[in-house]
Design a protein around this motif. Structure first.
Motif, PDB file in Angstrom:
ATOM      1  N   PRO A 177       0.813  -1.213   0.000  1.00 13.08           N
ATOM      2  CA  PRO A 177       0.000   0.000   0.000  1.00 13.08           C
ATOM      3  C   PRO A 177       0.849   1.267   0.000  1.00 13.08           C
ATOM      4  O   PRO A 177       1.634   1.504   0.917  1.00 13.08           O
ATOM      5  CB  PRO A 177      -0.811  -0.129   1.293  1.00 13.08           C
ATOM      6  CG  PRO A 177      -0.927  -1.600   1.511  1.00 13.08           C
ATOM      7  CD  PRO A 177       0.378  -2.163   1.049  1.00 13.08           C
ATOM      8  N   ARG A 190      -1.526   7.315  -0.332  1.00 11.55           N
ATOM      9  CA  ARG A 190      -2.672   6.447  -0.069  1.00 11.55           C
ATOM     10  C   ARG A 190      -3.907   7.295   0.257  1.00 11.55           C
ATOM     11  O   ARG A 190      -3.790   8.375   0.822  1.00 11.55           O
ATOM     12  CB  ARG A 190      -2.374   5.503   1.099  1.00 11.55           C
ATOM     13  CG  ARG A 190      -1.312   4.465   0.778  1.00 11.55           C
ATOM     14  CD  ARG A 190      -1.048   3.568   1.969  1.00 11.55           C
ATOM     15  NE  ARG A 190      -0.340   4.272   3.036  1.00 11.55           N
ATOM     16  CZ  ARG A 190      -0.012   3.721   4.193  1.00 11.55           C
ATOM     17  NH1 ARG A 190      -0.340   2.459   4.445  1.00 11.55           N
ATOM     18  NH2 ARG A 190       0.638   4.413   5.097  1.00 11.55           N
ATOM     19  N   ARG A 250      -8.880   7.099   5.322  1.00 13.06           N
ATOM     20  CA  ARG A 250     -10.014   6.223   5.622  1.00 13.06           C
ATOM     21  C   ARG A 250     -11.330   6.811   5.111  1.00 13.06           C
ATOM     22  O   ARG A 250     -12.132   6.106   4.491  1.00 13.06           O
ATOM     23  CB  ARG A 250     -10.109   5.977   7.131  1.00 13.06           C
ATOM     24  CG  ARG A 250     -11.281   5.087   7.526  1.00 13.06           C
ATOM     25  CD  ARG A 250     -11.287   4.792   9.002  1.00 13.06           C
ATOM     26  NE  ARG A 250     -10.087   4.057   9.403  1.00 13.06           N
ATOM     27  CZ  ARG A 250      -9.847   3.660  10.654  1.00 13.06           C
ATOM     28  NH1 ARG A 250     -10.707   3.954  11.615  1.00 13.06           N
ATOM     29  NH2 ARG A 250      -8.750   2.987  10.938  1.00 13.06           N
ATOM     30  N   TRP A 257     -11.606   6.494   1.369  1.00 14.60           N
ATOM     31  CA  TRP A 257     -11.983   5.152   0.930  1.00 14.60           C
ATOM     32  C   TRP A 257     -13.479   4.908   1.124  1.00 14.60           C
ATOM     33  O   TRP A 257     -14.106   4.227   0.308  1.00 14.60           O
ATOM     34  CB  TRP A 257     -11.171   4.088   1.666  1.00 14.60           C
ATOM     35  CG  TRP A 257      -9.918   3.713   0.958  1.00 14.60           C
ATOM     36  CD1 TRP A 257      -8.625   3.955   1.329  1.00 14.60           C
ATOM     37  CD2 TRP A 257      -9.844   3.008  -0.296  1.00 14.60           C
ATOM     38  NE1 TRP A 257      -7.749   3.458   0.394  1.00 14.60           N
ATOM     39  CE2 TRP A 257      -8.465   2.870  -0.602  1.00 14.60           C
ATOM     40  CE3 TRP A 257     -10.791   2.499  -1.176  1.00 14.60           C
ATOM     41  CZ2 TRP A 257      -8.031   2.235  -1.766  1.00 14.60           C
ATOM     42  CZ3 TRP A 257     -10.351   1.863  -2.334  1.00 14.60           C
ATOM     43  CH2 TRP A 257      -8.987   1.733  -2.614  1.00 14.60           C
ATOM     44  N   ARG A 316      -4.395  -1.282  -4.611  1.00 17.24           N
ATOM     45  CA  ARG A 316      -3.438  -1.561  -3.534  1.00 17.24           C
ATOM     46  C   ARG A 316      -2.486  -0.383  -3.324  1.00 17.24           C
ATOM     47  O   ARG A 316      -2.153  -0.028  -2.192  1.00 17.24           O
ATOM     48  CB  ARG A 316      -2.653  -2.830  -3.857  1.00 17.24           C
ATOM     49  CG  ARG A 316      -1.678  -3.258  -2.742  1.00 17.24           C
ATOM     50  CD  ARG A 316      -1.109  -4.625  -3.029  1.00 17.24           C
ATOM     51  NE  ARG A 316      -0.169  -5.058  -2.013  1.00 17.24           N
ATOM     52  CZ  ARG A 316      -0.506  -5.563  -0.836  1.00 17.24           C
ATOM     53  NH1 ARG A 316      -1.792  -5.704  -0.529  1.00 17.24           N
ATOM     54  NH2 ARG A 316       0.403  -5.945   0.032  1.00 17.24           N
ATOM     55  N   GLY A 347      -3.923   2.066  -1.184  1.00 15.11           N
ATOM     56  CA  GLY A 347      -4.054   1.766   0.237  1.00 15.11           C
ATOM     57  C   GLY A 347      -4.863   0.554   0.633  1.00 15.11           C
ATOM     58  O   GLY A 347      -4.863   0.186   1.807  1.00 15.11           O
ATOM     59  N   LYS A 348      -5.561  -0.111  -0.305  1.00 17.10           N
ATOM     60  CA  LYS A 348      -6.361  -1.270   0.073  1.00 17.10           C
ATOM     61  C   LYS A 348      -6.061  -2.457  -0.829  1.00 17.10           C
ATOM     62  O   LYS A 348      -5.938  -2.309  -2.046  1.00 17.10           O
ATOM     63  CB  LYS A 348      -7.862  -0.949   0.011  1.00 17.10           C
ATOM     64  CG  LYS A 348      -8.373  -0.173   1.226  1.00 17.10           C
ATOM     65  CD  LYS A 348      -9.884  -0.175   1.273  1.00 17.10           C
ATOM     66  CE  LYS A 348     -10.398   0.581   2.493  1.00 17.10           C
ATOM     67  NZ  LYS A 348     -10.060  -0.122   3.747  1.00 17.10           N
ATOM     68  N   SER A 349      -5.970  -3.620  -0.226  1.00 17.53           N
ATOM     69  CA  SER A 349      -5.733  -4.839  -0.976  1.00 17.53           C
ATOM     70  C   SER A 349      -7.010  -5.301  -1.657  1.00 17.53           C
ATOM     71  O   SER A 349      -8.109  -4.811  -1.380  1.00 17.53           O
ATOM     72  CB  SER A 349      -5.220  -5.945  -0.042  1.00 17.53           C
ATOM     73  OG  SER A 349      -6.248  -6.328   0.861  1.00 17.53           O
ATOM     74  N   ASP A 365      -9.453  -6.488   0.943  1.00 13.49           N
ATOM     75  CA  ASP A 365     -10.091  -5.381   1.675  1.00 13.49           C
ATOM     76  C   ASP A 365     -11.226  -4.763   0.861  1.00 13.49           C
ATOM     77  O   ASP A 365     -12.316  -4.493   1.383  1.00 13.49           O
ATOM     78  CB  ASP A 365      -9.056  -4.301   2.008  1.00 13.49           C
ATOM     79  CG  ASP A 365      -8.049  -4.772   3.043  1.00 13.49           C
ATOM     80  OD1 ASP A 365      -8.364  -5.703   3.803  1.00 13.49           O
ATOM     81  OD2 ASP A 365      -6.932  -4.204   3.079  1.00 13.49           O
ATOM     82  N   VAL A 366     -10.968  -4.529  -0.429  1.00 11.95           N
ATOM     83  CA  VAL A 366     -11.969  -3.891  -1.290  1.00 11.95           C
ATOM     84  C   VAL A 366     -13.191  -4.792  -1.457  1.00 11.95           C
ATOM     85  O   VAL A 366     -14.338  -4.354  -1.308  1.00 11.95           O
ATOM     86  CB  VAL A 366     -11.360  -3.541  -2.663  1.00 11.95           C
ATOM     87  CG1 VAL A 366     -12.442  -3.069  -3.632  1.00 11.95           C
ATOM     88  CG2 VAL A 366     -10.295  -2.463  -2.513  1.00 11.95           C
ATOM     89  N   ALA A 391     -15.284  -5.016   1.725  1.00 15.57           N
ATOM     90  CA  ALA A 391     -16.079  -3.803   1.959  1.00 15.57           C
ATOM     91  C   ALA A 391     -17.270  -3.735   1.012  1.00 15.57           C
ATOM     92  O   ALA A 391     -18.364  -3.309   1.409  1.00 15.57           O
ATOM     93  CB  ALA A 391     -15.188  -2.571   1.797  1.00 15.57           C
TER      94      ALA A 391
END
Length: 303
Positions: free
Chosen positions: A78, A101, A104, A107, A187, A190-192, A195-196, A199
């Motif tokens: 990230p 990145r 929060r 995102w 990624r 900031g998110k793998s 993670d995506v 969510a």
């Protein structure tokens, strides 16, 4: 006097001769392949060359290094890319490329914008990154692709260029990583992938007592559902006959008109896309109305 560890002008000149400039481990290759075979790989290269405000001359030399195989193992985390690059010295240089990145709350806006489009969510859950995601992120007030000053390359070599040729080579090979896995772009922000997708799944299935979300209509009345085998195993009455399939329409249908054309960076011509969809609808109608012995029916059987 030159700073400690920095080459003198004489050393610099000797290292910049054509033979010494070429990475020892890669001499003799030099194929002029391109970078970015997918839309997201090409979009990265375009951002690198036209938006990131990096030195065009150094980028050109970086392409040569990348083509010659001078870059070793590359790791993507990230906000960070790291790699070893073989230069004119025996010991490879260490290159890092940083990309800011998303925070929060950024995102949350991005995921809400993507989840609002059911087709986009379904594509991502299937492992695809549709080009419209770039537009979704832009609608949230952010930019998935890096802009001016957002790519921050650093190298352990004595060249203070921004970027040096070693760092530029790594920047170009990020396009190869994107070709293999488009989620690399997410990624870097900031998110793998996990993670995506997690969510987005959470947004598709409302929690207890919550009202309908962007895709709540797909969740049904039960979040867990029932296995078809179990439902039929307990049936005490005979199952009804399957209904007869509906008759085909009298004429081919028209493809649904999409609300938005594909974004320019996708490389998709909307007129060509509509023509292909219309031709597919017409062919489907021909197959649905053909009877055994018709050329259309025989041709499909041969195919």
């Amino acid at each position: 006097m030159s700073p400690a560890g920095r080459r003198t002008s004489g050393d610099w000149w000797s290292d910049e001769t054509e033979e010494n400039h070429r990475p020892p481990a890669a001499r003799g290759r030099g194929s002029r392949r391109g970078f970015g075979q997918t839309w997201w790989g090409r979009a990265w290269v375009d951002a690198l060359e036209h938006r990131a405000a990096l030195d065009p001359g150094r980028l050109s030399r970086g392409r040569s290094y990348a083509r010659r195989g001078a870059v070793g193992q590359m790791d993507v985390a990230p906000g960070l890319v790291m790699a070893a690059v073989q230069g004119s010295r025996a010991v490879p240089y260490t290159v890092t490329v940083r990309v800011p990145r998303f925070r929060r709350d950024d995102w949350e806006r991005v995921l809400d914008a993507i989840a609002a489009q059911i087709g986009r969510t379904a594509a991502l859950l299937d492992g695809e990154l549709p080009p419209e995601v770039v537009s979704d992120v832009a609608a949230a007030g952010l930019d998935l692709l890096p802009g001016a000053g957002e790519i921050q390359p650093r190298c352990s070599c004595p060249d203070w260029g921004d970027p040096c040729k070693h760092a530029a080579a790594v920047c170009y090979l990020v396009a190869d990583a994107l070709d293999k896995d488009p989620f690399t772009l997410l990624r870097l922000r900031g998110k793998s992938r996990a993670d995506v997708l997690s969510a987005l799944r959470a947004r598709r299935t409302p929690g207890p007592g919550s009202s309908a979300g962007p895709s709540a209509g797909l969740a049904g009345s039960s979040a867990e559902g029932v296995v078809a085998r179990d439902a039929y195993a307990g049936a005490s009455e005979p199952r009804p006959e399957l209904p007869a399939p509906p008759l085909p329409p009298e004429r081919p249908g028209h493809p649904v008109t999409v609300a938005f054309d594909p974004p320019p960076e996708s490389g998709i011509d909307p007129e060509v896309l509509r023509a292909l969809a219309t031709a597919a609808a017409h062919r489907a109608w021909q197959l649905a109305t053909a009877t055994p012995g018709d050329p259309d029916h025989e041709g499909e059987a041969d195919a």
